[in-house]
Design a protein around this motif. Structure first.
Motif, PDB file in Angstrom:
ATOM      1  N   ASP A   1     -31.285  -1.272   1.600  1.00 43.35           N
ATOM      2  CA  ASP A   1     -30.740  -0.826   0.321  1.00 43.35           C
ATOM      3  C   ASP A   1     -31.658  -1.200  -0.840  1.00 43.35           C
ATOM      4  O   ASP A   1     -31.615  -0.568  -1.897  1.00 43.35           O
ATOM      5  CB  ASP A   1     -29.358  -1.438   0.083  1.00 43.35           C
ATOM      6  N   TYR A   2     -32.438  -2.250  -0.655  1.00 47.24           N
ATOM      7  CA  TYR A   2     -33.388  -2.673  -1.688  1.00 47.24           C
ATOM      8  C   TYR A   2     -34.532  -3.416  -1.021  1.00 47.24           C
ATOM      9  O   TYR A   2     -34.415  -3.880   0.124  1.00 47.24           O
ATOM     10  CB  TYR A   2     -32.712  -3.569  -2.746  1.00 47.24           C
ATOM     11  N   ILE A   3     -35.640  -3.518  -1.734  1.00 51.59           N
ATOM     12  CA  ILE A   3     -36.798  -4.277  -1.268  1.00 51.59           C
ATOM     13  C   ILE A   3     -37.045  -5.379  -2.289  1.00 51.59           C
ATOM     14  O   ILE A   3     -36.965  -5.157  -3.493  1.00 51.59           O
ATOM     15  CB  ILE A   3     -38.019  -3.360  -1.098  1.00 51.59           C
TER      16      ILE A   3
ATOM     17  N   ALA B   1     -33.977   0.188 -11.793  1.00 49.08           N
ATOM     18  CA  ALA B   1     -32.844   0.806 -11.108  1.00 49.08           C
ATOM     19  C   ALA B   1     -32.236  -0.091 -10.031  1.00 49.08           C
ATOM     20  O   ALA B   1     -31.197   0.256  -9.452  1.00 49.08           O
ATOM     21  CB  ALA B   1     -33.283   2.131 -10.489  1.00 49.08           C
ATOM     22  N   GLY B   2     -32.880  -1.216  -9.741  1.00 51.18           N
ATOM     23  CA  GLY B   2     -32.343  -2.133  -8.740  1.00 51.18           C
ATOM     24  C   GLY B   2     -32.781  -1.842  -7.319  1.00 51.18           C
ATOM     25  O   GLY B   2     -32.335  -2.509  -6.380  1.00 51.18           O
ATOM     26  N   LYS B   3     -33.670  -0.863  -7.149  1.00 49.51           N
ATOM     27  CA  LYS B   3     -34.185  -0.590  -5.804  1.00 49.51           C
ATOM     28  C   LYS B   3     -35.155  -1.675  -5.353  1.00 49.51           C
ATOM     29  O   LYS B   3     -35.353  -1.888  -4.152  1.00 49.51           O
ATOM     30  CB  LYS B   3     -34.913   0.766  -5.779  1.00 49.51           C
ATOM     31  N   ILE B   4     -35.790  -2.312  -6.321  1.00 48.32           N
ATOM     32  CA  ILE B   4     -36.798  -3.345  -6.067  1.00 48.32           C
ATOM     33  C   ILE B   4     -36.456  -4.545  -6.948  1.00 48.32           C
ATOM     34  O   ILE B   4     -36.170  -4.386  -8.138  1.00 48.32           O
ATOM     35  CB  ILE B   4     -38.207  -2.842  -6.427  1.00 48.32           C
ATOM     36  N   ARG B   5     -36.516  -5.752  -6.395  1.00 50.31           N
ATOM     37  CA  ARG B   5     -36.156  -6.938  -7.179  1.00 50.31           C
ATOM     38  C   ARG B   5     -37.350  -7.501  -7.951  1.00 50.31           C
ATOM     39  O   ARG B   5     -37.184  -8.127  -8.990  1.00 50.31           O
ATOM     40  CB  ARG B   5     -35.588  -8.022  -6.260  1.00 50.31           C
TER      41      ARG B   5
ATOM     42  N   SER C   1     -28.043 -13.004   6.684  1.00 43.15           N
ATOM     43  CA  SER C   1     -27.627 -12.142   5.578  1.00 43.15           C
ATOM     44  C   SER C   1     -28.844 -11.576   4.865  1.00 43.15           C
ATOM     45  O   SER C   1     -29.821 -12.281   4.629  1.00 43.15           O
ATOM     46  CB  SER C   1     -26.770 -12.920   4.586  1.00 43.15           C
ATOM     47  N   ARG C   2     -28.766 -10.306   4.492  1.00 32.87           N
ATOM     48  CA  ARG C   2     -29.883  -9.654   3.827  1.00 32.87           C
ATOM     49  C   ARG C   2     -30.315 -10.416   2.581  1.00 32.87           C
ATOM     50  O   ARG C   2     -31.520 -10.545   2.308  1.00 32.87           O
ATOM     51  CB  ARG C   2     -29.488  -8.208   3.465  1.00 32.87           C
ATOM     52  N   GLU C   3     -29.369 -10.935   1.809  1.00 37.24           N
ATOM     53  CA  GLU C   3     -29.710 -11.623   0.561  1.00 37.24           C
ATOM     54  C   GLU C   3     -30.445 -12.939   0.794  1.00 37.24           C
ATOM     55  O   GLU C   3     -31.028 -13.505  -0.140  1.00 37.24           O
ATOM     56  CB  GLU C   3     -28.460 -11.865  -0.293  1.00 37.24           C
TER      57      GLU C   3
ATOM     58  N   LEU D   1     -37.900   2.646   1.502  1.00 36.49           N
ATOM     59  CA  LEU D   1     -36.501   2.226   1.609  1.00 36.49           C
ATOM     60  C   LEU D   1     -35.826   2.920   2.795  1.00 36.49           C
ATOM     61  O   LEU D   1     -35.108   2.288   3.573  1.00 36.49           O
ATOM     62  CB  LEU D   1     -35.760   2.548   0.317  1.00 36.49           C
ATOM     63  N   SER D   2     -36.083   4.223   2.944  1.00 38.09           N
ATOM     64  CA  SER D   2     -35.491   4.990   4.035  1.00 38.09           C
ATOM     65  C   SER D   2     -36.037   4.549   5.386  1.00 38.09           C
ATOM     66  O   SER D   2     -35.283   4.339   6.343  1.00 38.09           O
ATOM     67  CB  SER D   2     -35.759   6.477   3.820  1.00 38.09           C
ATOM     68  N   THR D   3     -37.372   4.406   5.465  1.00 39.45           N
ATOM     69  CA  THR D   3     -38.005   4.017   6.730  1.00 39.45           C
ATOM     70  C   THR D   3     -37.523   2.643   7.191  1.00 39.45           C
ATOM     71  O   THR D   3     -37.275   2.431   8.388  1.00 39.45           O
ATOM     72  CB  THR D   3     -39.538   4.003   6.575  1.00 39.45           C
ATOM     73  N   MET D   4     -37.377   1.727   6.241  1.00 39.60           N
ATOM     74  CA  MET D   4     -36.963   0.365   6.594  1.00 39.60           C
ATOM     75  C   MET D   4     -35.457   0.253   6.781  1.00 39.60           C
ATOM     76  O   MET D   4     -34.972  -0.728   7.347  1.00 39.60           O
ATOM     77  CB  MET D   4     -37.447  -0.616   5.527  1.00 39.60           C
ATOM     78  N   GLY D   5     -34.720   1.238   6.279  1.00 45.62           N
ATOM     79  CA  GLY D   5     -33.279   1.188   6.415  1.00 45.62           C
ATOM     80  C   GLY D   5     -32.652   0.099   5.566  1.00 45.62           C
ATOM     81  O   GLY D   5     -31.635  -0.489   5.949  1.00 45.62           O
TER      82      GLY D   5
END
Length: 285
Positions: A102-104, A140-144, A68-70, A96-100
């Motif tokens: 939703d978040y890093i 914005a939640g793109k990065i934790r 799981s991604r999480e 984010l796009s290159t890695m495909g």
């Protein structure tokens, strides 16, 4: 308990595994297989960078890992040359796009100066602009989590003058033979977790006779001793390899280095990197 199950806690309660897989020098077309192999072995912390040129492959490996991604902690780094707000915003989205993904989980500024001008010049304003972009992506939640790499105390002090978020992480060259004790203490005082890249000194420490003797006394390999050393310093250790056998061996560090031997390794000065001495590697130097 395996080291692969042990974590540190970043601000916000985010857990980061103490041992990760470094992917520097792993080609993009080999990165997915390396990541899949590492995850199958039990690794949950994967580190890459825009400069490594393998984000696509790393992302593919993460998505195809079967975990799981999480449950995975994925880091990348903003190219050292990006020292403006708009460029940083675009680069974050591009990763984010290159890695495909939703978040890093962790995004770092790769260096306080562009590689061509490493440890020279004043890029405080550029770092502040890049940091603002990271702070907004974090919000914005793109990065934790957000952080820096190769930042000295002076670089951190400059960044903190305008930052609204203190870096969660500073990724540094740390290994037996190169232990920046004052910088480690400073980061700890600011609540900044240090990640140790190249904990095996680009492989060059394998021939150090004192380290070899110490490793033999513990019944371990030199890489295992060096990785354990960085973990006992309180850092995240990021040995790089595409070899599954090395990945397994690197994770077999469930022993304890004595205080006396930790002191000896802290006091060791061995920074002869031989053919690996061209640092930073991205500068063409």
């Amino acid at each position: 308990m395996s080291i692969l199950n042990e974590t540190y806690t970043l601000p916000g309660g985010i857990e980061i595994p103490k041992l990760g897989l470094g992917t520097w020098f792993i080609d993009d077309d080999q990165a997915a297989d390396a990541v899949r192999a590492a995850v199958e072995i039990g690794y949950r912390n994967i580190d890459t960078a825009q400069a490594y040129g393998n984000e696509r492959g790393v992302g593919e490996g993460v998505r195809a890992s079967g975990v799981s991604r999480e449950d995975l902690f994925v880091s990348t780094k903003l190219a050292a040359e990006v020292k403006d707000y708009d460029g940083a915003v675009a680069a974050i989205d591009e990763s984010l796009s290159t890695m495909g993904l939703d978040y890093i989980d962790l995004f770092l500024i790769h260096a306080p100066q562009p590689w061509e001008d490493f440890r020279n010049g004043d890029y405080a304003d550029g770092n502040a602009q890049a940091w603002k972009a990271l702070e907004e992506a974090h919000q914005a939640g793109k990065i934790r989590a957000i952080g820096v790499s190769n930042f000295l105390q002076s670089d951190l002090d400059s960044l903190l003058e305008t930052a609204t978020v203190t870096p969660h992480v500073n990724q540094l060259l740390v290994h037996a033979g190169n232990t920046p004790s004052e910088l480690l203490s400073y980061c700890e005082s600011k609540g900044i977790l240090v990640e140790a890249y190249s904990p095996i000194a680009h492989g060059e420490i394998l021939d150090n006779p004192d380290v070899k003797t110490m490793a033999e006394a513990y019944g371990v390999t030199v890489p295992q001793l060096c990785i354990r050393y960085t973990i006992q310093l309180g850092t995240v250790s990021l040995p790089k390899t595409a070899n599954p056998d090395h990945m397994r061996s690197n994770a077999e560090v469930d022993f304890t280095i004595s205080d006396e031997d930790m002191g000896a390794l802290r006091g060791l000065h061995d920074q002869d990197y031989g053919e690996s001495a061209a640092f930073p590697v991205y500068s063409g130097k």
